[in-house]
Design a protein around this motif. Structure first.
Motif, short mmCIF file in Angstrom:
data_model
loop_
_atom_site.label_atom_id
_atom_site.label_comp_id
_atom_site.label_asym_id
_atom_site.label_seq_id
_atom_site.Cartn_x
_atom_site.Cartn_y
_atom_site.Cartn_z
N UNK A 130 24.84 39.21 23.45
CA UNK A 130 24.12 40.57 23.97
C UNK A 130 23.98 41.64 23.00
N UNK A 131 22.86 41.87 22.62
CA UNK A 131 22.73 43.04 21.61
C UNK A 131 21.80 44.20 22.10
N UNK A 132 22.50 45.45 21.99
CA UNK A 132 21.79 46.78 22.51
C UNK A 132 21.45 47.43 21.32
N UNK A 133 19.96 47.38 21.02
CA UNK A 133 19.73 48.10 19.93
C UNK A 133 18.97 49.35 20.07
N UNK A 134 19.99 50.57 20.01
CA UNK A 134 19.51 52.06 20.63
C UNK A 134 18.36 52.40 19.37
N UNK A 135 17.89 53.60 20.22
CA UNK A 135 16.78 54.19 19.52
C UNK A 135 17.24 54.83 18.42
N UNK A 136 18.37 55.31 18.03
CA UNK A 136 18.80 55.82 17.01
C UNK A 136 19.28 54.86 16.01
N UNK A 137 18.73 53.75 15.79
CA UNK A 137 19.30 52.58 15.15
C UNK A 137 19.24 53.04 13.42
N UNK A 138 18.35 53.71 13.09
CA UNK A 138 18.11 54.29 11.67
C UNK A 138 19.31 54.79 11.08
N UNK A 139 20.26 55.12 11.84
CA UNK A 139 21.59 55.82 11.16
C UNK A 139 22.22 54.60 10.35
N UNK A 140 21.90 53.47 10.73
CA UNK A 140 22.87 52.34 9.74
C UNK A 140 22.06 52.33 8.44
N UNK A 141 20.99 52.84 8.31
CA UNK A 141 19.97 52.68 6.99
C UNK A 141 20.49 53.82 5.96
N UNK A 142 21.22 55.00 6.87
CA UNK A 142 21.20 56.21 5.72
C UNK A 142 22.85 56.63 5.77
N UNK A 143 23.66 56.28 6.76
CA UNK A 143 24.96 56.79 6.60
C UNK A 143 25.87 55.79 5.89
N UNK A 144 26.42 56.25 4.79
CA UNK A 144 27.09 55.57 3.86
C UNK A 144 28.59 54.90 4.37
N UNK A 145 28.88 53.77 4.00
CA UNK A 145 30.25 53.39 4.32
C UNK A 145 30.69 53.19 5.74
N UNK A 146 29.74 52.73 6.55
CA UNK A 146 29.84 52.90 8.09
C UNK A 146 30.97 51.61 8.31
N UNK A 147 31.14 50.61 7.55
CA UNK A 147 32.49 49.64 7.83
C UNK A 147 33.62 50.35 7.85
N UNK A 148 33.79 51.53 7.14
CA UNK A 148 35.26 52.15 7.05
C UNK A 148 35.47 53.15 8.42
N UNK A 149 34.51 53.12 9.00
CA UNK A 149 34.56 54.37 10.37
C UNK A 149 35.66 53.68 11.03
N UNK A 150 36.27 54.52 12.04
CA UNK A 150 37.32 54.04 12.80
C UNK A 150 36.59 53.18 13.84
N UNK A 151 37.13 52.05 14.19
CA UNK A 151 36.22 51.20 15.13
C UNK A 151 36.53 51.62 16.57
N UNK A 152 35.54 51.83 17.45
CA UNK A 152 35.15 52.23 18.85
C UNK A 152 34.91 50.99 19.44
N UNK A 153 35.36 50.88 20.78
CA UNK A 153 34.85 49.76 21.69
C UNK A 153 33.83 50.34 22.47
#
Length: 413
Positions: A130-153
């Protein structure tokens, strides 16, 4: 495939839907399209495997749904929800007799938390990704170091995780070709950057146009989760199974930390041959930041991904009539393909993406209910008896605009 009944949840007042392979929700802002998409996404996740059911039983479905999709305040005292799927049926504050007869040898029944009942097959028949692709998906293109953000469930973190898995499948040697835009995309592990190639020029995705930033994550996830992931996630061979059992037996559960135990449990799932049966795509506003022609091409591509050998399914929320125009072309292509004379052929854009009307449902939501055009229909869709989107729907969309244009035209010399 599944039936969904939603009453008094967020802006939704009363809806009954029989879900199909492709489900499209139209309607004005705040009418409840995303509410339905999130509920369907969550209920599809319940079909995933027994671990999902156990997690839901431990925390309660509605609390889990509320947290995962950030739907605080959507559920009220008069909220009711029923989902009847392939392997799971879930009822929340459902006052009516349960519309199912469950064989006690085939199904387990769980009562947990106030007002919640879930039935699930002992032997599962599906295991969707299951994949939910949100309308605000372009944030993954511009926000740096996403993998370092605190993991949220929650759904956004899950989307980010899937994005990181997908983009690593595309390298400078094997880029993702996005023909509708005439560009290529790949991930550079050396510089940890997303690269798009436009007219032979390389630039970072974060510096590209908003349309590129929106469509690249969507295209990468569609392509990866419709085909590549099924080439990677195959059942282990008997020899591999035996070796993995040896590895697991050497690890004491008593000594394993939380992360190690989680990995052990996941490996056990693989040993049982639990691979994905199909992907459930839930896509918000695929048309975002795209030119009308590109919106149509994107819809064609999405349908092509759904036809990629697995029983993939999709839920789409949209404001765009161009998405519907493209879908209508694919429906009509399926209807007429048997009547094309020798020497004739379907238009190139529709040839590989035609889809049977019985597999498509298009709904318009207004004031928390399904809007009915013309004579009433049991399924509540805006499609005619052939399954095509009603012509008067398109006419109604443009009627007010063209009326004003005609009134203004009389003053033009």
């Amino acid at each position: 495939m599944a039936r969904l009944i939603v009453r008094n949840i967020g802006p939704i007042k009363d809806l009954k839907l029989d879900l199909k392979k492709v489900n499209v929700f139209m309607g004005p802002q705040g009418c409840g399209k995303s509410t339905l998409a999130k509920i369907i996404s969550f209920c599809s996740w319940l079909e995933k495997d027994s671990d999902a059911t156990l997690k839901a039983e431990a925390k309660g479905l509605v609390p889990l749904l509320t947290k995962y999709h950030r739907m605080e305040g959507y559920f009220r005292e008069d909220s009711e929800l029923a989902y009847i799927g392939d392997d799971v049926a879930f009822f929340y504050h459902f006052p009516e007799p349960l519309p199912l007869e469950w064989n006690s040898d085939e199904y387990n029944t769980s009562h947990f938390h106030e007002g919640e009942i879930i039935f699930h097959r002992v032997q599962r028949s599906v295991n969707p990704k299951v994949i939910y692709i949100p309308a605000e998906r372009n944030f993954v293109s511009v926000v740096p170091n996403l993998q370092k953000y605190a993991e949220q469930d929650d759904s956004l973190q899950s989307f980010v995780n899937d994005w990181f898995a997908a983009k690593r499948a595309y390298t400078d040697q094997q880029p993702l070709k996005i023909e509708m835009l005439g560009i290529e995309y790949y991930y550079s592990s050396k510089t940890d950057s997303d690269i798009v190639v436009v007219d032979g020029q390389k630039l970072r995705l974060s510096q590209a146009s908003s349309g590129f930033q929106s469509v690249v994550p969507l295209m990468a996830l569609l392509s990866y989760l419709s085909s590549a992931i099924y080439e990677e996630n195959k059942p282990f061979s008997p020899v591999e199974n035996e070796k993995m059992r040896e590895i697991l037996s050497s690890v004491s559960n008593d000594d394993a930390g939380e992360m190690e135990q989680k990995l052990i449990d996941r490996i056990k799932g693989f040993l049982q041959g639990k691979v994905y049966s199909h992907t459930q795509f839930v896509v918000e506003e695929p048309e975002q930041n795209l030119f009308p022609n590109t919106q149509c091409d994107l819809m064609y591509h999405l349908l092509n991904c759904l036809n990629h050998g697995k029983a993939h399914r999709a839920v789409i929320t949209t404001h765009s009539p161009y998405i519907l125009y493209a879908l209508n072309n694919c429906l009509l292509a399926n209807i007429v393909k048997g009547d094309i004379p020798d020497g004739g052929e379907l238009p190139a854009a529709c040839a590989k993406v035609e889809i049977a009307p019985k597999d498509v449902a298009v709904w318009e939501i207004e004031d928390g209910r399904l809007k009915i055009y013309g004579e009433g229909k049991e399924d509540g869709t805006i499609q005619d008896k052939d399954g095509l989107i009603r012509q008067n729907y398109f006419n109604n969309v443009m009627k007010a605009v063209m009326r004003d244009f005609s009134n203004l035209l009389v003053f033009k010399e």
